[in-house]
Design a protein around this motif. Structure first.
Motif, PDB file in Angstrom:
ATOM      1  N   PRO A 138       7.053  50.690   6.231  1.00 50.52           N
ATOM      2  CA  PRO A 138       7.803  49.321   6.591  1.00 50.52           C
ATOM      3  C   PRO A 138       7.188  49.134   7.812  1.00 50.52           C
ATOM      4  O   PRO A 138       8.065  48.956   8.897  1.00 50.52           O
ATOM      5  CB  PRO A 138       9.211  49.692   6.299  1.00 50.52           C
ATOM      6  CG  PRO A 138       8.751  51.003   7.159  1.00 50.52           C
ATOM      7  CD  PRO A 138       8.445  52.071   5.734  1.00 50.52           C
ATOM      8  N   SER A 177       9.224  46.344   9.615  1.00 53.19           N
ATOM      9  CA  SER A 177      10.722  46.688  10.295  1.00 53.19           C
ATOM     10  C   SER A 177      10.169  47.559  11.193  1.00 53.19           C
ATOM     11  O   SER A 177      11.012  47.541  12.212  1.00 53.19           O
ATOM     12  CB  SER A 177      11.322  47.105   9.120  1.00 53.19           C
ATOM     13  OG  SER A 177      11.842  46.286   8.049  1.00 53.19           O
ATOM     14  N   ASN A 212      12.833  47.673  13.595  1.00 54.81           N
ATOM     15  CA  ASN A 212      14.232  47.900  13.060  1.00 54.81           C
ATOM     16  C   ASN A 212      14.507  49.081  12.429  1.00 54.81           C
ATOM     17  O   ASN A 212      15.254  49.183  11.685  1.00 54.81           O
ATOM     18  CB  ASN A 212      14.893  46.505  12.084  1.00 54.81           C
ATOM     19  CG  ASN A 212      14.883  45.016  12.278  1.00 54.81           C
ATOM     20  OD1 ASN A 212      15.345  45.035  13.282  1.00 54.81           O
ATOM     21  ND2 ASN A 212      13.997  43.684  12.291  1.00 54.81           N
ATOM     22  N   ALA A 213      13.187  49.565  12.311  1.00 52.52           N
ATOM     23  CA  ALA A 213      13.138  50.750  11.227  1.00 52.52           C
ATOM     24  C   ALA A 213      12.033  51.775  12.631  1.00 52.52           C
ATOM     25  O   ALA A 213      11.790  51.352  13.436  1.00 52.52           O
ATOM     26  CB  ALA A 213      12.302  50.783  10.317  1.00 52.52           C
ATOM     27  N   PRO A 237      13.022  57.115   6.517  1.00 47.34           N
ATOM     28  CA  PRO A 237      14.131  57.314   5.676  1.00 47.34           C
ATOM     29  C   PRO A 237      13.872  59.331   5.645  1.00 47.34           C
ATOM     30  O   PRO A 237      15.479  60.047   5.885  1.00 47.34           O
ATOM     31  CB  PRO A 237      14.256  57.133   4.422  1.00 47.34           C
ATOM     32  CG  PRO A 237      12.850  56.489   3.478  1.00 47.34           C
ATOM     33  CD  PRO A 237      11.998  56.501   4.441  1.00 47.34           C
ATOM     34  N   GLY A 279      16.899  53.471   9.680  1.00 47.46           N
ATOM     35  CA  GLY A 279      16.766  51.678  10.059  1.00 47.46           C
ATOM     36  C   GLY A 279      16.454  50.981   9.425  1.00 47.46           C
ATOM     37  O   GLY A 279      16.182  51.246   7.929  1.00 47.46           O
ATOM     38  N   VAL A 280      16.445  49.791   9.059  1.00 48.31           N
ATOM     39  CA  VAL A 280      16.439  49.166   8.134  1.00 48.31           C
ATOM     40  C   VAL A 280      15.069  49.293   7.485  1.00 48.31           C
ATOM     41  O   VAL A 280      14.051  48.691   7.816  1.00 48.31           O
ATOM     42  CB  VAL A 280      16.711  47.143   8.301  1.00 48.31           C
ATOM     43  CG1 VAL A 280      16.224  46.092   7.400  1.00 48.31           C
ATOM     44  CG2 VAL A 280      17.843  47.593   9.030  1.00 48.31           C
ATOM     45  N   ILE A 281      14.720  49.038   5.922  1.00 39.02           N
ATOM     46  CA  ILE A 281      13.006  48.816   5.505  1.00 39.02           C
ATOM     47  C   ILE A 281      12.897  48.043   5.001  1.00 39.02           C
ATOM     48  O   ILE A 281      11.600  47.689   4.698  1.00 39.02           O
ATOM     49  CB  ILE A 281      13.141  51.004   4.655  1.00 39.02           C
ATOM     50  CG1 ILE A 281      13.306  51.959   5.308  1.00 39.02           C
ATOM     51  CG2 ILE A 281      12.010  50.279   4.512  1.00 39.02           C
ATOM     52  CD1 ILE A 281      13.324  53.247   4.749  1.00 39.02           C
ATOM     53  N   TRP A 282      13.688  47.490   3.953  1.00 40.46           N
ATOM     54  CA  TRP A 282      13.283  46.595   3.090  1.00 40.46           C
ATOM     55  C   TRP A 282      14.161  45.148   3.503  1.00 40.46           C
ATOM     56  O   TRP A 282      14.787  44.753   3.123  1.00 40.46           O
ATOM     57  CB  TRP A 282      14.326  47.009   2.006  1.00 40.46           C
ATOM     58  CG  TRP A 282      12.550  47.805   0.634  1.00 40.46           C
ATOM     59  CD1 TRP A 282      13.559  48.665   0.615  1.00 40.46           C
ATOM     60  CD2 TRP A 282      11.850  47.887   0.596  1.00 40.46           C
ATOM     61  NE1 TRP A 282      12.480  50.224   0.161  1.00 40.46           N
ATOM     62  CE2 TRP A 282      11.060  49.238   0.005  1.00 40.46           C
ATOM     63  CE3 TRP A 282      10.912  46.640   0.439  1.00 40.46           C
ATOM     64  CZ2 TRP A 282       9.879  48.836  -0.107  1.00 40.46           C
ATOM     65  CZ3 TRP A 282       9.651  47.238  -0.258  1.00 40.46           C
ATOM     66  CH2 TRP A 282       9.101  47.920  -0.454  1.00 40.46           C
ATOM     67  N   ASP A 283      13.439  45.072   4.456  1.00 38.73           N
ATOM     68  CA  ASP A 283      14.056  43.782   4.947  1.00 38.73           C
ATOM     69  C   ASP A 283      12.916  41.910   4.259  1.00 38.73           C
ATOM     70  O   ASP A 283      12.076  42.539   3.369  1.00 38.73           O
ATOM     71  CB  ASP A 283      13.698  42.906   7.093  1.00 38.73           C
ATOM     72  CG  ASP A 283      12.321  43.506   6.896  1.00 38.73           C
ATOM     73  OD1 ASP A 283      11.473  43.413   5.776  1.00 38.73           O
ATOM     74  OD2 ASP A 283      11.865  43.345   8.928  1.00 38.73           O
ATOM     75  N   THR A 284      13.523  40.746   4.347  1.00 43.75           N
ATOM     76  CA  THR A 284      13.137  40.137   3.547  1.00 43.75           C
ATOM     77  C   THR A 284      11.320  40.060   3.923  1.00 43.75           C
ATOM     78  O   THR A 284      11.042  39.298   2.594  1.00 43.75           O
ATOM     79  CB  THR A 284      13.511  38.532   3.769  1.00 43.75           C
ATOM     80  OG1 THR A 284      14.972  38.730   3.580  1.00 43.75           O
ATOM     81  CG2 THR A 284      12.754  37.617   3.038  1.00 43.75           C
ATOM     82  N   THR A 318       9.199  41.833   4.175  1.00 47.48           N
ATOM     83  CA  THR A 318       8.641  43.703   4.172  1.00 47.48           C
ATOM     84  C   THR A 318       8.118  43.323   2.412  1.00 47.48           C
ATOM     85  O   THR A 318       7.589  43.285   1.594  1.00 47.48           O
ATOM     86  CB  THR A 318       9.282  44.643   4.472  1.00 47.48           C
ATOM     87  OG1 THR A 318       9.466  44.947   5.512  1.00 47.48           O
ATOM     88  CG2 THR A 318       8.760  45.368   3.529  1.00 47.48           C
TER      89      THR A 318
END
Length: 278
Positions: free
Chosen positions: A94, A97, A102-103, A219, A224-229, A231
């Motif tokens: 990611p 992110s 975010n990650a 993970p 954190g957030v991995i699959w943001d828009t 990405t």
């Protein structure tokens, strides 16, 4: 004849020992791995390493050992061809992110290093089994035409993808598992073309291992957030481009040159010589 018989005998003995080791890992799983802090990961790594080595001897036993050779003469061309495949593998991380904060990866370097080794063992096992054994066995009789070659890739890749359905029994959600079946089949198809173009299984092993590591390190070793828009969009664009590239590469594969993977090097040299003359 004597050397061939000795080779097959050694391979059979090695496979028997490794098979016993696999059974031992399964039967005495708690006794062997229960004392480790991350026991499931240690078990997974050990069993995949043993299973991959067993399959390696199987490849030698059925005389597919040519795909184990690293050909330095064509290494540069092989690496150049596989750049888009490496982009797919690295893009599984990611990137957006992570660098936007975010990650993150919070685990100790030793834990990250062990996870990298685990991914290498899994990539080794799965490529040796599904590309080195399954694809090669299917392709041995289905490679005379491009249609037969496509069917061989499709069959082996679908088998590889469907096998991931077992993750449902490990607690994975049906939706996530079906997605994994889909992208695993695509990765299997990509690695199949890599094997055909390079004639070497180790390119597939490394690409697969890096793909797994990049997709799982956050993970597993962070959060954190991995699959943001952004990405998702980037991954979709890269995937479509690389799929198009792999189709174009596949269409240009000379089926006669694949004989080198099965030990028919003389025929391949004749094909190459004819091409150069023309």
């Amino acid at each position: 004849m004597s050397k061939s018989k000795t080779k097959r005998t050694v391979c059979l003995l090695a496979m028997a020992v490794l098979l016993l080791m696999l059974f031992g890992c399964e039967i005495f799983k708690n006794a062997l791995f229960g004392s480790f802090e991350n026991s499931e990961a240690v078990y997974l790594t050990s069993s995949r390493l043993i299973g991959g080595t067993l399959s390696l001897f199987l490849i030698i036993y059925i005389s597919f050992q040519n795909i184990l050779k690293v050909r330095l003469s064509g290494l540069g061309r092989a690496l150049l061809f596989s750049i888009p495949c490496w982009v797919i593998a690295l893009n599984n991380f990611p990137i957006i992110s992570f660098f936007s904060g975010n990650a993150y990866i919070s685990a100790e370097p030793s834990a990250v290093a062990f996870y990298a080794f685990e991914c290498l063992c899994v990539g080794f096992f799965e490529e040796i089994v599904f590309r080195g054994c399954v694809l090669m066995i299917v392709m041995q009789r289905r490679r005379r035409t491009r249609l037969e070659l496509f069917i061989s890739i499709l069959m082996s890749s679908l088998i590889f993808g469907v096998v991931h359905l077992v993750n449902i029994f490990a607690g994975a959600s049906p939706v996530a598992t079906l997605l994994q079946v889909g992208y695993s089949s695509l990765i299997g198809g990509m690695c199949a073309v890599v094997l055909m173009k390079t004639g070497c299984i180790w390119h597939c092993v490394l690409i697969h291992a890096v793909y797994n590591f990049c997709g799982g390190v956050v993970p597993r070793c962070g959060g954190g957030v991995i699959w943001d828009t952004p990405t998702v969009i980037l991954t979709a664009v890269v995937s479509v481009l690389v799929i198009g590239y792999m189709i174009a590469v596949f269409v240009k594969i000379d089926t006669d040159e694949l004989g080198i993977m099965f030990g028919d090097e003389k025929k391949c040299e004749e094909v190459t010589a004819d091409a150069e003359i023309q």
